[in-house]
Design a protein around this motif. Structure first.
Motif, PDB file in Angstrom:
ATOM      1  N   SER A  92      46.172  31.146  22.508  1.00  0.00           N
ATOM      2  CA  SER A  92      45.797  30.101  23.460  1.00  0.00           C
ATOM      3  C   SER A  92      46.338  30.419  24.839  1.00  0.00           C
ATOM      4  N   GLN A  93      47.622  30.886  24.864  1.00  0.00           N
ATOM      5  CA  GLN A  93      48.209  31.230  26.153  1.00  0.00           C
ATOM      6  C   GLN A  93      47.478  32.407  26.797  1.00  0.00           C
ATOM      7  N   GLU A  94      47.174  33.427  25.956  1.00  0.00           N
ATOM      8  CA  GLU A  94      46.446  34.586  26.485  1.00  0.00           C
ATOM      9  C   GLU A  94      45.065  34.175  26.975  1.00  0.00           C
ATOM     10  N   THR A  95      44.416  33.307  26.166  1.00  0.00           N
ATOM     11  CA  THR A  95      43.095  32.839  26.573  1.00  0.00           C
ATOM     12  C   THR A  95      43.185  32.057  27.876  1.00  0.00           C
ATOM     13  N   GLN A  96      44.218  31.182  27.951  1.00  0.00           N
ATOM     14  CA  GLN A  96      44.390  30.404  29.167  1.00  0.00           C
ATOM     15  C   GLN A  96      44.681  31.304  30.357  1.00  0.00           C
ATOM     16  N   THR A  97      45.576  32.310  30.118  1.00  0.00           N
ATOM     17  CA  THR A  97      45.880  33.254  31.202  1.00  0.00           C
ATOM     18  C   THR A  97      44.642  34.026  31.621  1.00  0.00           C
ATOM     19  N   THR A  98      43.868  34.465  30.603  1.00  0.00           N
ATOM     20  CA  THR A  98      42.642  35.204  30.896  1.00  0.00           C
ATOM     21  C   THR A  98      41.662  34.331  31.672  1.00  0.00           C
ATOM     22  N   MET A  99      41.526  33.073  31.208  1.00  0.00           N
ATOM     23  CA  MET A  99      40.619  32.158  31.895  1.00  0.00           C
ATOM     24  C   MET A  99      41.089  31.892  33.318  1.00  0.00           C
ATOM     25  N   GLU A 100      42.413  31.742  33.476  1.00  0.00           N
ATOM     26  CA  GLU A 100      42.937  31.525  34.822  1.00  0.00           C
ATOM     27  C   GLU A 100      42.692  32.747  35.697  1.00  0.00           C
ATOM     28  N   GLY A 101      42.885  33.952  35.073  1.00  0.00           N
ATOM     29  CA  GLY A 101      42.619  35.177  35.823  1.00  0.00           C
ATOM     30  C   GLY A 101      41.156  35.290  36.213  1.00  0.00           C
ATOM     31  N   ILE A 102      40.278  34.963  35.239  1.00  0.00           N
ATOM     32  CA  ILE A 102      38.845  35.007  35.529  1.00  0.00           C
ATOM     33  C   ILE A 102      38.487  33.997  36.605  1.00  0.00           C
ATOM     34  N   GLN A 103      39.093  32.799  36.460  1.00  0.00           N
ATOM     35  CA  GLN A 103      38.824  31.759  37.445  1.00  0.00           C
ATOM     36  C   GLN A 103      39.307  32.185  38.829  1.00  0.00           C
ATOM     37  N   THR A 104      40.522  32.755  38.868  1.00  0.00           N
ATOM     38  CA  THR A 104      41.060  33.212  40.149  1.00  0.00           C
ATOM     39  C   THR A 104      40.207  34.315  40.747  1.00  0.00           C
ATOM     40  N   GLU A 105      39.845  35.281  39.854  1.00  0.00           N
ATOM     41  CA  GLU A 105      39.008  36.391  40.321  1.00  0.00           C
ATOM     42  C   GLU A 105      37.649  35.886  40.787  1.00  0.00           C
ATOM     43  N   SER A 106      37.082  34.959  39.998  1.00  0.00           N
ATOM     44  CA  SER A 106      35.778  34.405  40.366  1.00  0.00           C
ATOM     45  C   SER A 106      35.870  33.648  41.678  1.00  0.00           C
ATOM     46  N   GLN A 107      36.972  32.888  41.828  1.00  0.00           N
ATOM     47  CA  GLN A 107      37.156  32.136  43.063  1.00  0.00           C
ATOM     48  C   GLN A 107      37.308  33.075  44.253  1.00  0.00           C
ATOM     49  N   ALA A 108      38.065  34.169  44.011  1.00  0.00           N
ATOM     50  CA  ALA A 108      38.239  35.142  45.095  1.00  0.00           C
ATOM     51  C   ALA A 108      36.902  35.782  45.472  1.00  0.00           C
ATOM     52  N   LYS A 109      36.119  36.116  44.427  1.00  0.00           N
ATOM     53  CA  LYS A 109      34.804  36.706  44.701  1.00  0.00           C
ATOM     54  C   LYS A 109      33.905  35.709  45.412  1.00  0.00           C
ATOM     55  N   MET A 110      33.975  34.447  44.948  1.00  0.00           N
ATOM     56  CA  MET A 110      33.163  33.426  45.594  1.00  0.00           C
ATOM     57  C   MET A 110      33.582  33.233  47.038  1.00  0.00           C
ATOM     58  N   ASP A 111      34.909  33.194  47.259  1.00  0.00           N
ATOM     59  CA  ASP A 111      35.405  33.057  48.632  1.00  0.00           C
ATOM     60  C   ASP A 111      34.947  34.234  49.490  1.00  0.00           C
ATOM     61  N   SER A 112      35.005  35.429  48.875  1.00  0.00           N
ATOM     62  CA  SER A 112      34.581  36.620  49.613  1.00  0.00           C
ATOM     63  C   SER A 112      33.097  36.560  49.945  1.00  0.00           C
ATOM     64  N   ILE A 113      32.316  36.109  48.935  1.00  0.00           N
ATOM     65  CA  ILE A 113      30.872  36.004  49.170  1.00  0.00           C
ATOM     66  C   ILE A 113      30.581  34.978  50.259  1.00  0.00           C
ATOM     67  N   LEU A 114      31.288  33.819  50.159  1.00  0.00           N
ATOM     68  CA  LEU A 114      31.089  32.785  51.166  1.00  0.00           C
ATOM     69  C   LEU A 114      31.528  33.259  52.549  1.00  0.00           C
ATOM     70  N   GLN A 115      32.649  33.996  52.549  1.00  0.00           N
ATOM     71  CA  GLN A 115      33.135  34.519  53.820  1.00  0.00           C
ATOM     72  C   GLN A 115      32.151  35.516  54.413  1.00  0.00           C
ATOM     73  N   LYS A 116      31.635  36.381  53.547  1.00  0.00           N
ATOM     74  CA  LYS A 116      30.644  37.353  54.024  1.00  0.00           C
ATOM     75  C   LYS A 116      29.393  36.658  54.521  1.00  0.00           C
ATOM     76  N   ALA A 117      28.996  35.602  53.736  1.00  0.00           N
ATOM     77  CA  ALA A 117      27.816  34.853  54.161  1.00  0.00           C
ATOM     78  C   ALA A 117      28.054  34.214  55.527  1.00  0.00           C
ATOM     79  N   LYS A 118      29.274  33.652  55.683  1.00  0.00           N
ATOM     80  CA  LYS A 118      29.613  33.048  56.963  1.00  0.00           C
ATOM     81  C   LYS A 118      29.626  34.088  58.068  1.00  0.00           C
ATOM     82  N   ILE A 119      30.236  35.256  57.731  1.00  0.00           N
ATOM     83  CA  ILE A 119      30.324  36.332  58.723  1.00  0.00           C
ATOM     84  C   ILE A 119      28.932  36.786  59.148  1.00  0.00           C
ATOM     85  N   ILE A 120      28.069  36.955  58.140  1.00  0.00           N
ATOM     86  CA  ILE A 120      26.707  37.407  58.437  1.00  0.00           C
ATOM     87  C   ILE A 120      25.972  36.358  59.265  1.00  0.00           C
ATOM     88  N   SER A 121      26.215  35.070  58.878  1.00  0.00           N
ATOM     89  CA  SER A 121      25.547  34.004  59.632  1.00  0.00           C
ATOM     90  C   SER A 121      26.026  33.950  61.078  1.00  0.00           C
TER      91      SER A 121
END
Length: 280
Positions: free
Chosen positions: A127-156
């Protein structure tokens, strides 16, 4: 054991004496002595023969009974002597069996406890590993989303990736150096400077020919000491021959024209180049 033997003995004697009395009553003869020496001989002896014979038989039976009682007593003693050992052996075997089975039960119980602890531990760790993995995925996904949004903003905002950083090239509006810097800040950056020759060449290749552009380089704070608007000493300076000359005493801002830099009055209207970061 001795009381039982005595009881049997007395019972046997009484029974036999009763038999003797009965046998004498049944004889029906009485010895009347008128001349004892003559009369008592053969008759009295013959009268006593049954008693003597019966007494002999009784003695033999008593001896046989005594021998039987001795054998019974010896057997009883043997059984009595052996029984405690057998009983102790049985008790010891039962105790060993109990201990052996108790040890098995304890071992099984221990294995069950260990298995339960192991399973619960694995579940918790999983459960802890799953939670850590999910948190890592969530963090990574959030970072990617932030990067995508930032790039979108930059391009705009009109920025484009050139060589190793984002730059915005204003080819339509013209502004003074100060207004151009404010415009770049509103977009999240500063007027541009260059990190290396390769980057400089890549940006110059995208500029219009015979068109001047403001850069983020000036000596407004101290004459002759050029710095970028990020506060760094410029790594690339390509002044034309005889420049910078501070002509008229008010040339503090730098522009670029066909790849060559020049110092000019800061209130002139120029196109401009912005950088997104503050690294240079």
């Amino acid at each position: 054991m001795f009381q039982f033997r005595t009881f049997l003995f007395y019972a046997f004697v009484v029974g036999n004496l009763y038999g003797v009395v009965k046998s004498q009553e049944n004889m029906g003869s009485v010895c009347v002595l008128t001349d004892a020496p003559k009369q008592c001989g053969a008759f009295c002896l013959s009268a006593q023969l049954p008693f003597i014979d019966h007494n002999y038989k009784v003695q033999r039976q008593l001896k046989s009974l005594s021998e039987m009682l001795e054998r019974i007593e010896k057997s009883a003693l043997t059984v009595q002597n052996k029984s405690p050992a057998n009983l102790e052996s049985i008790q010891q075997n039962a105790l060993n069996f109990q201990k052996e089975n108790q040890a098995k039960l304890d071992r099984i119980e221990k294995e069950i406890r260990e298995s339960k602890v192991y399973i619960l531990d694995r579940i918790e760790k999983g459960s802890q590993e799953t939670q850590t993995t999910m948190e890592g995925i969530q963090t990574e996904s959030q970072a990617k989303m932030d990067s995508i949004l930032q790039k979108a903003k930059i391009i705009s905002l009109g920025f484009q990736w050139i060589e190793s950083r984002y730059f915005y090239i204003e080819n339509n509006a013209k502004q003074s150096w100060t207004n151009a810097e404010n415009t770049c800040r509103k977009r999240g950056g500063h007027l541009a400077a260059f990190d290396n020759q390769k980057e400089f060449d890549a940006v110059i290749a995208k500029l219009h020919r015979n068109t001047p552009y403001w850069l983020g380089i000036s000596d407004r704070k101290k004459e002759g000491e050029f710095v970028s608007e990020s506060g760094n000493r410029p790594k690339i300076l390509t002044f034309a021959p005889g420049e910078p000359n501070n002509d008229g005493g008010n040339e503090d801002c730098v522009d670029i024209y066909n790849g060559v830099m020049n110092d000019l009055p800061c209130d002139l209207q120029r196109h401009f180049i912005c950088q997104l970061d503050s690294e240079v």
